[in-house]
Design a protein around this motif. Structure first.
Motif, PDB file in Angstrom:
ATOM      1  N   UNK A 192       1.069  -1.610  -0.383  1.00 10.59           N
ATOM      2  CA  UNK A 192      -0.140   0.218  -0.226  1.00 10.59           C
ATOM      3  C   UNK A 192       0.881   1.573   0.111  1.00 10.59           C
ATOM      4  N   UNK A 193       0.473   2.311  -0.175  1.00 10.37           N
ATOM      5  CA  UNK A 193       0.586   3.263  -0.933  1.00 10.37           C
ATOM      6  C   UNK A 193      -0.290   4.577  -0.718  1.00 10.37           C
ATOM      7  N   UNK A 194       0.089   5.769   0.679  1.00  9.78           N
ATOM      8  CA  UNK A 194      -1.232   5.957   0.931  1.00  9.78           C
ATOM      9  C   UNK A 194      -0.549   7.476   0.980  1.00  9.78           C
ATOM     10  N   UNK A 195      -1.598   8.315   0.517  1.00 13.59           N
ATOM     11  CA  UNK A 195      -0.825  10.130   0.336  1.00 13.59           C
ATOM     12  C   UNK A 195      -2.438  11.477   1.127  1.00 13.59           C
ATOM     13  N   UNK A 196      -1.423  11.650   1.859  1.00 13.97           N
ATOM     14  CA  UNK A 196      -2.930  12.827   2.854  1.00 13.97           C
ATOM     15  C   UNK A 196      -2.264  13.818   1.769  1.00 13.97           C
ATOM     16  N   UNK A 197      -3.315  15.302   1.335  1.00 16.44           N
ATOM     17  CA  UNK A 197      -2.824  16.029   0.995  1.00 16.44           C
ATOM     18  C   UNK A 197      -3.919  16.960   1.909  1.00 16.44           C
ATOM     19  N   UNK A 198      -2.943  18.308   2.305  1.00 17.75           N
ATOM     20  CA  UNK A 198      -3.763  18.812   3.232  1.00 17.75           C
ATOM     21  C   UNK A 198      -3.931  20.833   3.006  1.00 17.75           C
ATOM     22  N   UNK A 199      -3.934  20.376   1.667  1.00 15.78           N
ATOM     23  CA  UNK A 199      -3.268  22.492   1.601  1.00 15.78           C
ATOM     24  C   UNK A 199      -4.706  22.107   0.569  1.00 15.78           C
ATOM     25  N   UNK A 200      -4.892  23.187   0.308  1.00 16.56           N
ATOM     26  CA  UNK A 200      -5.577  24.605  -0.529  1.00 16.56           C
ATOM     27  C   UNK A 200      -4.962  24.656  -1.918  1.00 16.56           C
ATOM     28  N   UNK A 201      -4.320  24.293  -2.032  1.00 13.00           N
ATOM     29  CA  UNK A 201      -2.921  24.607  -3.133  1.00 13.00           C
ATOM     30  C   UNK A 201      -2.049  24.536  -3.768  1.00 13.00           C
ATOM     31  N   UNK A 202      -1.426  23.913  -4.278  1.00 11.44           N
ATOM     32  CA  UNK A 202      -0.052  23.192  -4.592  1.00 11.44           C
ATOM     33  C   UNK A 202       0.166  24.049  -5.666  1.00 11.44           C
ATOM     34  N   UNK A 221      -0.450  15.554  10.687  1.00  8.40           N
ATOM     35  CA  UNK A 221       1.037  15.161  11.360  1.00  8.40           C
ATOM     36  C   UNK A 221       0.796  17.207  10.289  1.00  8.40           C
ATOM     37  N   UNK A 222       1.752  17.916  10.086  1.00 14.48           N
ATOM     38  CA  UNK A 222       1.678  19.474   9.732  1.00 14.48           C
ATOM     39  C   UNK A 222       2.226  19.540   8.539  1.00 14.48           C
ATOM     40  N   UNK A 243       3.667   0.970   2.436  1.00 18.27           N
ATOM     41  CA  UNK A 243       3.800   0.223   3.317  1.00 18.27           C
ATOM     42  C   UNK A 243       3.711  -0.011   4.867  1.00 18.27           C
ATOM     43  N   UNK A 244       3.266   0.874   5.557  1.00 19.51           N
ATOM     44  CA  UNK A 244       3.722   1.060   6.387  1.00 19.51           C
ATOM     45  C   UNK A 244       4.478   1.099   7.430  1.00 19.51           C
ATOM     46  N   UNK A 245       5.723   1.651   6.846  1.00 18.11           N
ATOM     47  CA  UNK A 245       6.886   1.286   7.209  1.00 18.11           C
ATOM     48  C   UNK A 245       8.007   2.563   7.223  1.00 18.11           C
ATOM     49  N   UNK A 246       7.217   3.695   5.969  1.00 19.21           N
ATOM     50  CA  UNK A 246       8.203   4.739   5.984  1.00 19.21           C
ATOM     51  C   UNK A 246       7.674   5.546   5.724  1.00 19.21           C
ATOM     52  N   UNK A 275       1.574   7.974  13.511  1.00 17.27           N
ATOM     53  CA  UNK A 275       0.885   9.275  13.875  1.00 17.27           C
ATOM     54  C   UNK A 275       0.531   8.671  12.090  1.00 17.27           C
ATOM     55  N   UNK A 276       1.004   8.682  10.516  1.00 12.46           N
ATOM     56  CA  UNK A 276       0.469   9.508  10.303  1.00 12.46           C
ATOM     57  C   UNK A 276      -0.457   7.851   9.607  1.00 12.46           C
ATOM     58  N   UNK A 277      -0.157   7.251  10.004  1.00 12.48           N
ATOM     59  CA  UNK A 277      -1.496   5.904   9.687  1.00 12.48           C
ATOM     60  C   UNK A 277      -2.364   5.504   9.842  1.00 12.48           C
ATOM     61  N   UNK A 278      -2.102   6.378  11.751  1.00  7.05           N
ATOM     62  CA  UNK A 278      -3.278   6.894  12.383  1.00  7.05           C
ATOM     63  C   UNK A 278      -4.111   7.743  11.295  1.00  7.05           C
ATOM     64  N   UNK A 279      -3.634   9.264  11.030  1.00  9.29           N
ATOM     65  CA  UNK A 279      -4.011  10.200  10.198  1.00  9.29           C
ATOM     66  C   UNK A 279      -4.716   9.831   9.281  1.00  9.29           C
ATOM     67  N   UNK A 280      -4.459   8.873   8.571  1.00 12.95           N
ATOM     68  CA  UNK A 280      -4.897   8.941   6.881  1.00 12.95           C
ATOM     69  C   UNK A 280      -6.175   7.600   7.630  1.00 12.95           C
ATOM     70  N   UNK A 281      -5.622   6.866   8.376  1.00  9.98           N
ATOM     71  CA  UNK A 281      -7.155   5.818   8.255  1.00  9.98           C
ATOM     72  C   UNK A 281      -8.302   6.691   9.589  1.00  9.98           C
TER      73      UNK A 281
END
Length: 174
Positions: free
Chosen positions: A17-27, A114-115, A122-125, A153-159
């Motif tokens: 698995x590869x998961x991506x969290x985006x939190x900005x309104x513009x890139x 996270x900030x 893969x829940x490892x990095x 932290x990141x896995x929990x936040x994404x979930x």
């Protein structure tokens, strides 16, 4: 050394698995595709062509190898023009196999996040992405870690975000 890999190399090393969290309104508002979109260019054949939009080929390859690719976006509503642009480009990404969900920022207030935006492999990095205030990549744009506490932290936040977010097909822009 793992820290020097490109995003594509990290993704191709994934096995689950590869998961991506985006939190900005513009890139990267200087992106030529975004500039063209702002000028009214819609439904460009390049938007859904894996040869002209390599991300689509990469996602299709990963999914074919059994890697789950998911992206969650936390967005302010009403959404920015950039988020409208991203929404416009997401259909072909979903067709390639990436799962995408959207969460109104108002619904994220109770979540521990996270900030910075991140990719979790893969829940490892984790690779955090750093942006300047204008949305352009910062000079030190990536930060790699395999610290178990940060990964957790990141896995929990994404979930948490994923469980509240709306699938792309059902998300209505406001």
């Amino acid at each position: 050394m793992v820290a020097m890999l490109t995003l594509e190399e990290r993704l191709r090393r994934c096995t689950r698995a590869a998961v991506h969290l985006e939190m900005r309104d513009g890139y990267m508002r200087s992106d030529p595709r975004f500039v063209a979109w702002q000028q009214g260019v819609r439904n460009d054949s390049a938007d859904s062509d894996p040869e002209r939009r390599p991300w689509l080929r990469l996602v299709a390859d990963l999914v074919a190898q059994g890697v789950e690719v998911r992206r969650a976006r936390i967005v302010s509503e009403p959404v920015s023009d950039y988020i409208r642009f991203e929404h416009h480009l997401t259909g072909p990404t979903v067709s390639a196999g990436e799962q995408v969900r959207w969460l109104s920022r108002r619904r994220a207030s109770g979540l521990a996040l996270p900030g910075n935006d991140f990719w979790l492999f893969d829940d490892s990095s984790v690779v955090f992405h750093h942006f300047a205030g204008d949305g352009e990549l910062a000079p030190d744009d990536e930060e790699f870690t395999d610290d178990p506490a940060v990964v957790k932290l990141c896995a929990s936040a994404f979930d948490s975000v994923w469980s509240l977010a709306v699938p792309h097909a059902d998300y209505q822009l406001t």
